[in-house]
Design a protein around this motif. Sequence first.
Motif: not given
Length: 139
Positions: A31-43
């Motif tokens: 849930l917390v990762r879905l809204p910031k998917l691109a940022g999570f992927s980059h991380w």
Amino acid sequence: MFVIHRYNMDIKWAYLLSRLAIGLSFFGHGLVRLPKLAGFSHWMVVQFSKSYLPDVWVIPFSYILPFAEFIVGLMIILGLFTRQGLLFAGVVSLALIFGTTIIENWEALPSQLIHVAFLSVLLAYLPHNSYAVDKIIKK
């Protein structure tokens, strides 16, 4: 007779509490990762940049993982296709453990192993999964 009945009820409640705990963990991660998917992927790509895993593997996984965590968490919380949800969560956990060891993030490993232990116990005691959508569907 009352003691046996109460014991059986307590096992069912314990199962529900454990199922909800592990389900909420997966659900919350997704849930917390879905809204910031691109940022999570980059991380994730940065985390694996010094490993031997190529970006062509890390990038798709980083986009799939939050959806997998969210869906499997929801399945486990609801008790919908519980067995399949627990097994799917186990596969996700094993992939995370593999990645964690590849980048030598030993601090994250105990948490992931605890998740697998919870999933294993829930699978072993699946007949006690009484408070679940699965029970409604089977009727």
